[in-house]
Design an enzyme around this catalytic site. Structure first.
Site, PDB file in Angstrom:
ATOM      1  N   CYS A  35      46.132  -1.590  17.637  1.00 29.47           N
ATOM      2  CA  CYS A  35      46.123  -1.789  19.095  1.00 29.47           C
ATOM      3  C   CYS A  35      45.152  -2.910  19.461  1.00 29.47           C
ATOM      4  O   CYS A  35      43.971  -2.876  19.099  1.00 29.47           O
ATOM      5  CB  CYS A  35      45.716  -0.489  19.789  1.00 29.47           C
ATOM      6  N   CYS A  63      42.061  -1.679  21.427  1.00 29.87           N
ATOM      7  CA  CYS A  63      41.141  -0.944  20.551  1.00 29.87           C
ATOM      8  C   CYS A  63      40.327  -1.932  19.722  1.00 29.87           C
ATOM      9  O   CYS A  63      39.113  -1.751  19.533  1.00 29.87           O
ATOM     10  CB  CYS A  63      41.903  -0.001  19.620  1.00 29.87           C
ATOM     11  N   ASP A  99      40.026 -11.208  31.600  1.00 35.84           N
ATOM     12  CA  ASP A  99      41.429 -11.378  31.232  1.00 35.84           C
ATOM     13  C   ASP A  99      41.633 -12.802  30.710  1.00 35.84           C
ATOM     14  O   ASP A  99      41.119 -13.769  31.258  1.00 35.84           O
ATOM     15  CB  ASP A  99      42.335 -11.116  32.438  1.00 35.84           C
ATOM     16  N   HIS A 157      41.716   5.478  22.839  1.00 36.94           N
ATOM     17  CA  HIS A 157      43.077   4.959  22.977  1.00 36.94           C
ATOM     18  C   HIS A 157      43.931   5.914  23.789  1.00 36.94           C
ATOM     19  O   HIS A 157      44.423   6.923  23.273  1.00 36.94           O
ATOM     20  CB  HIS A 157      43.724   4.715  21.610  1.00 36.94           C
ATOM     21  N   ASN A 201      49.162  -1.175  35.663  1.00 29.35           N
ATOM     22  CA  ASN A 201      50.593  -1.280  35.399  1.00 29.35           C
ATOM     23  C   ASN A 201      50.953  -0.224  34.360  1.00 29.35           C
ATOM     24  O   ASN A 201      50.365  -0.206  33.278  1.00 29.35           O
ATOM     25  CB  ASN A 201      50.929  -2.680  34.888  1.00 29.35           C
ATOM     26  N   GLY A 247      55.337  -2.930  34.498  1.00 24.47           N
ATOM     27  CA  GLY A 247      54.894  -4.245  34.022  1.00 24.47           C
ATOM     28  C   GLY A 247      53.809  -4.187  32.970  1.00 24.47           C
ATOM     29  O   GLY A 247      53.121  -5.188  32.725  1.00 24.47           O
ATOM     30  N   HIS A 260      44.649   0.203  30.908  1.00 30.81           N
ATOM     31  CA  HIS A 260      43.667  -0.760  31.407  1.00 30.81           C
ATOM     32  C   HIS A 260      43.837  -0.922  32.908  1.00 30.81           C
ATOM     33  O   HIS A 260      44.938  -0.765  33.432  1.00 30.81           O
ATOM     34  CB  HIS A 260      43.800  -2.112  30.700  1.00 30.81           C
ATOM     35  N   HIS A 273      43.093  -3.626  35.979  1.00 28.85           N
ATOM     36  CA  HIS A 273      42.754  -4.993  36.362  1.00 28.85           C
ATOM     37  C   HIS A 273      41.838  -4.930  37.581  1.00 28.85           C
ATOM     38  O   HIS A 273      42.154  -4.232  38.560  1.00 28.85           O
ATOM     39  CB  HIS A 273      44.010  -5.778  36.747  1.00 28.85           C
TER      40      HIS A 273
HETATM   41  P1  AMP Z   1      49.395  -5.624  31.652  1.00 24.39           P
HETATM   42  O1  AMP Z   1      50.510  -6.604  31.890  1.00 24.39           O
HETATM   43  O2  AMP Z   1      49.037  -4.823  32.873  1.00 24.39           O
HETATM   44  O3  AMP Z   1      49.646  -4.760  30.440  1.00 24.39           O
HETATM   45  O4  AMP Z   1      48.106  -6.488  31.380  1.00 24.39           O
HETATM   46  C1  AMP Z   1      47.751  -6.964  30.125  1.00 24.39           C
HETATM   47  C2  AMP Z   1      46.738  -8.053  30.360  1.00 24.39           C
HETATM   48  O5  AMP Z   1      46.059  -8.289  29.144  1.00 24.39           O
HETATM   49  C3  AMP Z   1      47.335  -9.376  30.823  1.00 24.39           C
HETATM   50  O6  AMP Z   1      46.794  -9.714  32.092  1.00 24.39           O
HETATM   51  C4  AMP Z   1      46.913 -10.352  29.729  1.00 24.39           C
HETATM   52  O7  AMP Z   1      46.585 -11.626  30.233  1.00 24.39           O
HETATM   53  C5  AMP Z   1      45.715  -9.652  29.120  1.00 24.39           C
HETATM   54  N1  AMP Z   1      45.420  -9.970  27.744  1.00 24.39           N
HETATM   55  C6  AMP Z   1      46.290  -9.998  26.698  1.00 24.39           C
HETATM   56  N2  AMP Z   1      45.648 -10.309  25.547  1.00 24.39           N
HETATM   57  C7  AMP Z   1      44.335 -10.469  25.884  1.00 24.39           C
HETATM   58  C8  AMP Z   1      43.158 -10.806  25.140  1.00 24.39           C
HETATM   59  N3  AMP Z   1      43.179 -11.024  23.810  1.00 24.39           N
HETATM   60  N4  AMP Z   1      41.984 -10.895  25.813  1.00 24.39           N
HETATM   61  C9  AMP Z   1      41.946 -10.684  27.138  1.00 24.39           C
HETATM   62  N5  AMP Z   1      43.009 -10.355  27.892  1.00 24.39           N
HETATM   63  C10 AMP Z   1      44.196 -10.256  27.272  1.00 24.39           C
HETATM   64 ZN    ZN Z   2      44.124   1.178  21.861  1.00 19.34          ZN
END
Ligand code: AMP
Ligand code: ZN
Length: 113
Positions: A4, A7, A30, A46, A86, A92, A99, A101
């Site tokens: 993950c 994680c 982000d 997790h 999301n 989405g 997580h 935002h």
């Molecule tokens: P979601 O679409 O709600 O699942 O959000 C996932 C978020 O994770 C998106 O806004 C991505 O830009 C962000 N994301 C993906 N990989 C990374 C990473 N390695 N470091 C920081 N943010 C990430």
């Molecule tokens: Zn995880």
């Protein structure tokens, strides 16, 4: 979960711009910010999605919102901010580790697309 992404970020196995961490949560920037302030708040545990919150782990969600509020105070987000979760495909969600935002620094639009 060994495979993950979040994680691995929580364990420091993948680099990220961590802005806050404690024994329960990690907060990092982000990688693709949608606002001047765009942080992701995750539990170290997790939990795949909001659909997997239960009586045993729900205290982590309350703690995440408390951390979000404190960070908003520190960042002086006096004009407000948005916390988004999301959940699963239609919500989405693209990373299957719950997580939240934290978005701020500009007028955010409503309703979402
Ligand atoms: P979601 O679409 O709600 O699942 O959000 C996932 C978020 O994770 C998106 O806004 C991505 O830009 C962000 N994301 C993906 N990989 C990374 C990473 N390695 N470091 C920081 N943010 C990430
Ligand atoms: Zn995880």
């Amino acid at each position: 979960m060994t495979d993950c992404l979040f994680c691995k970020i929580a364990k420091g196995e993948i680099p990220s711009e961590i802005v806050y961490e404690d024994e329960k949560v990690v907060v990092f920037k982000d990688i693709n910010p949608q606002a001047p302030v765009h942080l992701l708040l995750i539990p170290r545990e997790h939990i795949p999605s909001a659909d997997d919150i239960n009586e045993e782990n729900s205290y982590l969600i309350g703690h995440i919102f408390l951390v979000a509020k404190r960070l908003a105070e520190e960042e002086k987000l006096d004009q407000g901010y948005r916390i988004v979760n999301n959940c699963k495909d239609h919500g989405g969600q693209t990373v299957d580790h719950i997580h939240f935002h934290l978005l701020a620094g500009r007028q955010l639009l409503w309703p979402p697309g």
